[in-house]
Each structure stands twice: as C-alpha cells, then as structure tokens.
Scaffold this motif. Structure first.
Motif: not given
Length: 815
Positions: A629-639, A664-667, A676-690
């Motif tokens: 699998e291949i995905s694209n994503g982001y991480a943003s925050g403030i420390d 967002d995992i490709e395909n 209906n068959l739809v794109e999943v889109g963005y999902i939280p990563r396993p390290t998504d500790q808010r």
C-alpha cells in the motif's frame, strides 16, 4: 594650544606602546568544542574582548606587569589565570578550556547560543537518576518533552510529531545505533543502547534538524560520552536491577576509560499484571569507551557493547474485567505452553579524530553491529467469557450472571533473525571567523537473514476446527481445513549497500544566523538516489527581552530498512520507495527572569507534508507494515514547554502538545450506506495522539535541599485501533487515554562537596537514596487488546492492562 596637542599625542603614543604586548589563543569546552562570545578581560581593569565564532581571541596588555586574565561565559565556570610579566613587544599564546557549571541551571541558562538557534533541547544526564518511573533510561526524559509521546511505560520506544518508532535517529559519539528488530511486545524489551552513567551531553530535536543528521523522518537524539578528568566508581541498585560503572584517567592525562555494566529484570513489575505467570526476564550488557590522545592533534577512541536479553514466560491464568456499566464482562483464561526469546547484540566502533589546525577537524570511524534474535512460543489459552450481574442493589452485584462464550486460542512462533551492519564514516568541519562548514560521508553494508513462521488461531466452541458433517450417517468432508486468523511466513536473505553524504554551511549575518545544507543517499536494493536540502534561519533581535526566533524547513527521506520491504508471505517489494516528509517549523525561544529566577519558554508550530508513506498497524510495540500500500498524509501541531526554577534552586518543566496526523491510502475504497463504492479519503494514522501533556516537578524540604520530592506526570489522548483482519480505514476505535503519575522521595546522605557526620560515609564521594511510587493513582492504562468471540461469533476487544501501583527503592553510591 599646540603644546597641549603635542602632549596629548605623546600620551596616546605612550599608551599604545605600553599595550603593544598581545596574548592570543582558542577557548574550548570539556568536549573540545570551540566557544564563541566568551568575555576575556583583565582583572580590575575596564578593558576586554569577546572571543570569535571560532573560539579565538586576541587581547593586548601592558608591559612588565603580571596581570590576571579572566575568562567568563554564561553556563561555564569562570577561569582566572595569572600571566608572567611580558617584555615590550612580546606575544604570549594561551589556550583555555572552560568547565561546565555544576548546577542544574544549565538547562535554563544558555550554554551555547548555537543550541538556541538550532532549536535543540539540551538535557542534563543527571536528571535521569532522579526522574521517578520504571523506565531507567534516557528515553524516560524524552517522553516528557514537547512533541514526544508514548503510551507504554514498559517500552523505551517513543513517537515524535506523528511518526512511528522506526522514524527516530539515535547517535552515540556520532555513530548511529540500532535496536532489536523482532521484538513485538514491551515485556520483551531490555534496556536501550545508551548507558546513562557514561553520558556527558544529550541533545534532542523533534524536527527541522540539520543535514548532518541521517535519513529518517521524525527526530534525532544525539548523545556524547564522557572524557573523564578523575577516577570515579558508582553503584546503582533498585528493585528492577542495577548498574556498576567506573571511569578513570592515567597520570599523563592522555588515556581515559569508561566501563559500565547494567542488569535489568522486570519480573517485579510483571507479577502485578493481569496475566499470572512464571516470568523470568533478564537483560545484561557491558559497555566500554576507551580514549587515547596520541598527541595534541590526534585522538583515538574505541566504543564497544555486548548485550544479552532473555525473556522466559510460562503463563498460568488471567482474569480481566472490562466493558461498561450496561454490559459488564469478565474474561478468564487458563494457559498452557511457554515462551522463550533471546536477543544478543554486539557492537564495536573505532574512531580517530585529527585536528589539522585550530580551524579544521577530521573524524574517521569504522563500526560494526551484529544481532542474533530468536522468538519461540506455543501458548494455548482456553477462555470463558462471562456476563456480570450489573443490577444495582442485587446481592450478587459484580458476580458472574451467566456464560457468554467459551473458546480457545493458540499463538505459535518460530522466528529467527541474523543481521549485520558494517560502515565507514567520515565527518569534518572547518571554522573561520563567521563561517562554519561541515561535511561527511558514510559507506554501509547490510546483511539481513530471517526465518519467520508465526500464526495464531482464535476459535469459539471449536467452530473453526475440522469436524464431520452434523447429520447422522453423513460422510465427512476430507478437504476441511483449520482457518487461521493471522499467518506470517517469510524467508529472507538480503545483502545491500547504503551510501550517503552531506555538506552544510553555517554563517552569521549581524542578528541573523543561517544554516543551510543538503544530504544525498543511495540504496542498491531499489536503486534510488535521494537529495535532501535543508535550511534554518534564526533571528536574535536587539530587544530588552531575550528572544530567539527560528524558521526551519527541509526534505527528510527515509528509505526502507527491513520490515517495510516484505509482505506476510515473505515476498520482497523491489518497487518500494523512500518515504518523504517535508518539515516546516516556526519557533521562538524566550529566556526571562521571574521572582529573581531564570525561566525559559519554548514554542514551535509545525507542519509536515508526508508523501509516499507505507501504511502500518501497531500491536503493542510491533509495527506491521502494509508493504503493498501507498499513502500520502500530513502532521501538524503546536508544542509548548516552560522550564525554570518554580522552586528556588531546582529545575522543573511542563510540556503540552496538540497534534493531528492523517493519511489517504491510494485506491482505498469502501461501500457507503447507499451501497456505493466510494473513496475512503483521509483517516487517522496509528500515532494520531491529539493531546499530550507532561510535567516534571521538583521541591525540597524548606531549609534542607538534601531532601527532595520529584513528580513525573504524563497524559496522552487515546490512539486508534481496529479489529483483527480489518481494513485500514476501519481502525477508528480509540484506546482510552493514557494517564500516569510517578513520584519519588530522595535524600542525599553524603554530598560530594561536604563531609558527613558519619565517618563511614566520608569514604564515599556521594550517597543517594530514593523511594519511588510507580503509578501513584493506580490507573489501569490499556496498551493493546486481545480479541475473543462468544457463542454467536461476536468479537470482543479485551484490554491488556499495563502495570499497577508499585514501590521501588533506589540506591546510588559513588566513590
């Protein structure tokens, strides 16, 4: 009038002649790092200079006078040196080494302006010994820093700003070190490579770090070992193990040594967990660092480490209550079987450091890392799932009401791994007045062999077992099979070469400081060439308030190493490419005084653009990559972090981090509520500790600072997880928030700078004792889940709880 002018000219000419004598030299610290901005002055005279960026200085003095030259810099001990009388026109060379101040304020007051402009956290090693908790390594301190999170006190692993455990660099004396590869649970871990008794300097960056640091996406931990100036031996003992350490220097002061050995056993901790078993974990290592100074220009160092980690466990039974008020459940398990795991690692590095001149330094290192790892277990668990009586006022409230299910699970593994990493590394630097150039390259060979055979089976009422047809007189189907829940079978023998190089330049422009560079890397496995430009700019305004502002950006590639390139069937993916993270970091560093005491407030806002990611799942501490699998994503925050003397004379700090990371995992597609068959889109990563908050606080008995209290508190919001064999987008459940408070009470029985009333203790350099309470609030933190089924094949996630409240006694002797 003209006579007066002549007299003035004669006076100044005489003064200039009287100051025609010059002393010059270079100022360094204990680690031979040059020190800029050191005040150099003559005692009792209003005259002096400041050392340049390369540590050099030049000071004129009067003839035929013996003077005292004073060297002073914030964060270092003041040095006063009396010079002999110099004749007219005579020059004198004086190189000076300044010692770090031996107080805890070094974390607050700036030792070196380079630390602030690079956005690096500098940590005092002695904090490790006073930080309460069952993690006895440097990683315990890292978990209290902003941007760093961990939800498992049994593990030394940590994630930084949405990255996973494999995305963190660790260097010891400029050499990258590794951890075992097969470990799948925190209970199997021993101690990390770094021996805290041998450490002199700790630096940590959570992002936007320089090009000289290697090819990983999240963070870098840079450790320097001591070069001792005196003989010292220490003994450290506690309920979880102990350590012995010795350092020394010869009479010529050209040879030093560090020798340390550590022993750890978590049996005391494991006995308080839900799974009752005969635990026998043992970790032992021996580490040495020898340093020989051939002459003023050439230095040779040898670093070695041998470690053995054995984990043996014979489980007996388990009782876990879980669920909600409306559905209160209990799981009882009775075990058969045993687990035996062994991890042996060997490491050696030979280093030569050459000072070509005052401005140029060359460093050459050859190192080798070898690990032998085996995991062997067959565990059979027969379980009963009970519904508990939840009727308030009932005489049987909380007791078993009826059975929900009965079943069995089997875990099996025969795993072996043999890995060897050999490399040759060169680093160099050249310092001129306002410029610093660093360069380096590394040639590395990797050989990894593994034989993995692992599977597990979960069955309720033996539904998954082969059985004859249920009709009387029916004919049995000979093609029936046992359906396993998870299977991992691989056989790998991979040899590859990984080469890298970097070049970076640092330059000061008035109030600005620029650091720019790039690194390149090439891996023969996928034949991928990578270039990673990086830049940071710091601005030091001429304000009354002491501020430093910093912006950093760069490309951080991470090539696969081992687990990322093979799937569950052992097939290698030769098309896998490096993961990519682009960092954007904007931060400020504010040093101020309140109530007459120093404080420091550090804040950073960041955004990471993540490309070509390899999605993964986390079970305990094992990372399971979805190689195809291949995905694209982001991480943003403030420390945010504030540290200082909240109590006079002792340092404390608090950190808070707010972060979000998605991919967002490709395909990747799913069926929606309308079929209906739809794109999943963005999902939280396993390290998504808010949200993550941590605090380390110290106080002492009024009037007697030898008796202190140390409090370590951590809060982390829940991480995502999902049912076994589920699609990645279904991992939307959240583990409960991680909450833990550890407290310690310490007493200095014998101070190194004072004599004790008890004569026996005066034979010691120092004697320190501490009583600690782990998990003070006795909170059941959840690390992972075991999945079981009832008679209707409904699955339940049963929490695996971490350690409960326990006591620990710690003794540290130095002589």
């Amino acid at each position: 009038m003209k006579k007066a002018q002549y007299l003035i000219l004669i006076y100044f000419f005489h003064v200039s002649l009287s100051y025609s004598q010059t002393i010059t030299g270079v100022i360094t610290d204990n680690e031979n790092n040059v020190l800029p901005s050191v005040n150099v002055s003559i005692e009792k005279e209003n005259y002096g200079v400041i050392s340049k960026n390369n540590g050099s200085y030049s000071l004129k003095i009067k003839e035929n006078r013996s003077v005292v030259v004073v060297f002073s810099c914030v964060g270092f001990e003041q040095e006063e040196i009396r010079l002999p009388m110099l004749k007219k026109g005579q020059n004198y060379n004086l190189n000076v080494k300044l010692n770090n101040q031996n107080n805890i304020l070094n974390d607050i007051v700036v030792q070196d302006k380079k630390t602030r402009i690079k956005g690096i956290n500098r940590i005092k090693p002695k904090i490790v010994n006073i930080l309460p908790g069952n993690s006895v390594g440097i990683e315990a301190i890292l978990k209290t820093l902003p941007g760093v999170s961990s939800a498992n006190e049994l593990s030394s692993q940590y994630s930084v700003r949405g990255g996973n455990f494999d995305e963190n660099l660790v260097y010891v004396n400029g050499i990258e070190v590794y951890r075992p590869f097969l470990i799948h649970s925190a209970q199997q871990e021993g101690l990390s490579f770094v021996n805290t008794d041998m450490v002199s300097n700790i630096q940590f960056s959570a992002g936007g770090f320089e090009a000289k640091y290697g090819d990983k996406m999240s963070s870098v931990l840079d450790i320097k070992y001591k070069k001792p100036r005196k003989h010292l031996t220490s003994i450290n003992m506690h309920f979880l193990g102990g350590a012995i350490f010795s350092q020394g220097i010869n009479k010529k002061k050209n040879f030093t040594y560090l020798i340390g050995s550590r022993y750890k056993t978590n049996k005391y901790l494991f006995n308080a967990m839900d799974v009752k078993a005969d635990y026998n974990p043992r970790f032992l290592d021996i580490q040495t660092y020898f340093n020989y100074k051939i002459n003023q220009k050439i230095n040779i160092g040898l670093l070695t480490n041998i470690s053995q980690n054995i984990y043996q466990m014979t489980p007996k039974n388990r009782k876990t209550e879980f669920g909600t008020v409306n559905e209160a459940l209990r799981l009882d398990i009775y075990f058969q079987g045993k687990e035996i795991d062994t991890y042996e690692t060997y490491f050696g590095a030979l280093n030569s450091n050459i000072n070509i001149n005052k401005q140029t330094n060359l460093d050459f290192t050859i190192s080798a890392f070898q690990t032998y790892e085996e995991e062997n277990f067959d565990i059979i668990g027969e379980y009963w799932l009970y519904q508990l009586d939840n009727s308030l006022g009932s005489n049987s409230f909380g007791d078993i009401a009826f059975d929900r299910g009965v079943g069995k699970y089997i875990n099996h593994a025969r795993n072996k791994l043999n890995a060897r990493v050999i490399n040759f590394n060169h680093r160099g630097k050249s310092i001129k007045i306002d410029n610093e150039v660093k360069w380096g390259f590394k040639l590395q060979k990797e050989n990894i062999k593994d034989e993995i055979s692992e599977w597990n089976l979960i069955d309720s009422a033996f539904f998954n077992y082969p059985h004859p047809n249920d009709n009387i007189g029916g004919i049995s189907n000979p093609n029936q099979q046992i359906v396993l829940n998870e299977v991992l079978k691989t056989s790998l023998n991979l040899t590859s070469y990984r080469n890298s190089a970097y070049l970076q330049i640092a330059k000061d422009f008035n109030n600005f400081s620029l650091n720019a560079g790039t690194r390149g890397s090439y891996w023969t496995f996928n034949e991928e060439l990578l270039l990673s430009p990086r830049v940071s700019i710091a601005y030091l305004p001429n304000w009354k308030q002491d501020f430093v502002f910093r912006f950093a950006s760069g490309i951080y590639y991470q090539s696969p190493f081992y687990k990322e390139i093979r799937n569950n069937q052992g097939i290698l993916n030769y098309n896998v490419k490096a993961q990519k993270s682009i960092h954007y970091v904007l931060g400020s560093d504010y040093l101020f005084y309140k109530w007459g005491r120093p404080f420091k407030l550090v804040s950073e806002i960041y955004y990471k653009s993540l490309k070509n990611l390899i999605p993964y799942k986390i079970d305990n501490v094992r990372i399971q990559y979805l190689t195809n699998e291949i995905s694209n994503g982001y991480a943003s925050g403030i420390d945010l972090k504030i540290n200082g003397e909240f109590v006079f004379g002792v340092d404390s700090w608090a950190s808070i981090s707010i972060m979000k990371t998605e991919e967002d995992i490709e395909n990747d597609k799913k069926i929606d509520e309308n079929n209906n068959l739809v794109e999943v889109g963005y999902i939280p990563r396993p390290t998504d500790q808010r949200l993550n908050f941590s605090m380390f606080f110290q106080d002492y008995v009024p009037g007697n600072p030898n008796f202190k209290i140390h409090l370590n508190a951590i809060y982390g919001s829940g991480l995502t997880f999902g049912p076994p064999k589920s699609e990645k987008y279904q991992d939307i459940l959240r583990i409960p928030s991680y909450r833990r408070v550890d407290i310690g009470f310490s007493a200095v029985i014998k101070d190194s700078n004072k004599k004790s009333k008890i004569k026996l203790f005066n034979k010691l350099d120092s004697f320190w004792i501490s009583l600690e309470v782990f998990n003070l609030l006795d909170i059941n933190n959840t690390n992972s889940y075991i999945w079981v089924s009832d008679i209707n094949n409904r699955q339940f996630a049963v929490p695996n709880y971490l350690t409960s409240r326990q006591l620990n006694l710690k003794l540290i002797l130095k002589y």
